[in-house]
Write a protein that holds these residues in place. Structure first.
Motif, short mmCIF file in Angstrom:
data_model
loop_
_atom_site.label_atom_id
_atom_site.label_comp_id
_atom_site.label_asym_id
_atom_site.label_seq_id
_atom_site.Cartn_x
_atom_site.Cartn_y
_atom_site.Cartn_z
N ASP A 1 0.87 -1.58 0.00
CA ASP A 1 0.27 -0.34 0.05
C ASP A 1 0.52 1.69 -0.18
O ASP A 1 0.22 2.48 -0.47
N TYR A 2 2.71 0.78 0.10
CA TYR A 2 2.94 2.69 0.02
C TYR A 2 3.86 2.43 -0.71
O TYR A 2 3.90 0.85 -0.89
N PRO A 3 4.33 2.81 -1.02
CA PRO A 3 5.49 3.74 -2.12
C PRO A 3 6.87 2.66 -1.39
O PRO A 3 7.01 3.22 -0.26
N ASP B 1 10.90 3.90 -1.69
CA ASP B 1 11.52 4.60 -2.30
C ASP B 1 12.77 4.29 -3.33
O ASP B 1 14.07 4.45 -3.17
N HIS B 2 12.58 3.56 -4.02
CA HIS B 2 13.13 2.77 -4.89
C HIS B 2 13.41 3.55 -6.43
O HIS B 2 13.23 4.73 -6.35
N HIS C 1 7.14 5.33 -12.90
CA HIS C 1 7.68 5.11 -11.92
C HIS C 1 6.25 4.20 -11.20
O HIS C 1 6.32 3.86 -10.36
N LEU C 2 5.68 4.20 -11.71
CA LEU C 2 3.72 3.43 -11.46
C LEU C 2 4.49 2.04 -11.20
O LEU C 2 3.34 1.62 -10.82
N GLU D 1 4.74 2.29 -7.41
CA GLU D 1 4.00 2.68 -6.87
C GLU D 1 2.78 1.76 -6.46
O GLU D 1 3.28 0.47 -6.04
N PHE E 1 -2.80 1.54 -4.95
CA PHE E 1 -4.01 2.90 -4.84
C PHE E 1 -4.06 3.66 -6.87
O PHE E 1 -4.44 4.09 -6.82
N LEU E 2 -2.31 4.08 -6.55
CA LEU E 2 -1.65 5.13 -8.04
C LEU E 2 -2.53 3.89 -8.52
O LEU E 2 -3.08 4.32 -9.98
#
Lengths: 206, 97
Positions: free
Chosen positions: B4-6, B8-9, B64-65, B68, B71-72
């Motif tokens: 659910d959270y991105p 820092d890739h 960057h999808l 991610e 959600f996005l």
């Protein structure tokens, strides 16, 4: 668990929230340009032959060069974000500058394309154009509106990147706080994607 | 990694370069396909499919999808689905009027 917040001197920065805000803006942009693509599709299906012949007026060479330019500029801004995340400020600044130069080159080529057509008397409401068939008038109307609004987006992008460049040099955009640059990149890539569809629709499909 | 959270890739310079080369290759393909006029009535479809392949590359890597959270990814799906529906419904009207 992934990191939700970056912290700079005790201040929390919600970079994820900023990114979601940018994506929401891009969704509205998708529908904004989508409306114009919808108009194009409907009129193309109504006047296929007019669109077919009108598109031969476009220079495939200039269109292809401009596509390569925008794709490369997207590559550069993507690299500049990777660079800032690694803390390479100088490299990131150079790549942002290169992106702006390519964006400007795109607009210069666009200027010559428009100019060549206007010199031939092909522009909205011109005497030459009004004598042509309905589909031809619609094709060039859509051409000027869609590439014009797209060009405006490129211009805005260049201005926004110039601010990013300034902030990167002044170290307001840093390894720990790059959300602004990342969002600028998202905007620039979106403008690139719009062109990715404009190019075949106005130049290739003849 | 929590989905659910991105992360820092950081997309590597190498990956970005491959994506850029792939984009230029697709550009070359779409130009040559349209110049050769092999596909006739399918040329529009071919050009749009190649454009969509380019878009997918830009979305996944440059934007960057791929890295991610859910959600996005779901939201972009929703936006594309909405646009597709608007176009489909309009054509349903235009064609059968």
């Amino acid at each position: 668990m992934g990191k939700m917040f970056n912290t700079i001197s005790g201040k929390q920065i919600d970079s994820q929230g900023k990114k979601i805000g940018m994506w929401f803006f891009l969704y509205t942009e998708i529908l904004f340009f989508g409306g114009m693509f919808l108009l194009y599709s409907v009129f193309r299906s109504k006047y296929p032959m007019d669109f077919h012949f009108a598109a031969t007026e476009e220079s495939i060479v200039l269109g292809s060069i401009n596509t390569a330019i925008l794709l490369t500029s997207s590559f550069f801004i993507a690299l500049s974000i990777s660079a800032i995340k690694r803390g390479e400020k100088r490299l990131s600044s150079c790549l942002q500058l290169a992106t702006m130069v390519l964006g400007f080159a795109f607009l210069v080529i666009k200027y010559f394309e428009w100019n060549a057509k206007i010199m031939k008397g092909i522009y909205p409401d011109s005497a030459v154009l009004l004598q042509k068939s309905k589909g031809t008038i619609l094709f060039f109307g859509l051409y000027y509106v869609m590439t014009g609004i797209h060009g405006l987006h490129v211009l805005i992008g260049i201005i926004v990147i110039s601010f990013m460049l300034y902030w990167t040099v002044k170290e307001k955009v840093t390894r720990a706080n790059y959300a602004r640059l990342e969002n600028t990149g998202l905007y620039w890539h979106f403008v690139d994607i719009v062109w990715i569809y404009l190019f075949p629709l106005f130049y290739l499909i003849t | 990694m929590n989905k659910d959270y991105p992360s820092d890739h950081i997309v590597s310079f190498k990956t970005n370069t491959f994506v850029w080369l792939a984009l230029l290759l697709l550009l070359g393909i779409t130009i040559s396909v349209s110049k050769m006029r092999l596909l006739g009535e399918y040329s529009v479809l071919a050009a749009l499919l190649i454009a969509s392949a380019k878009t997918a590359l830009v979305l996944a890597f440059f934007m960057h999808l791929k890295y991610e959270g859910r959600f996005l990814k779901r939201l972009i799906f929703l936006a594309i689905a909405a646009l597709t529906m608007i176009i489909a419904l309009t054509f349903a009207d235009v064609w059968y009027r």
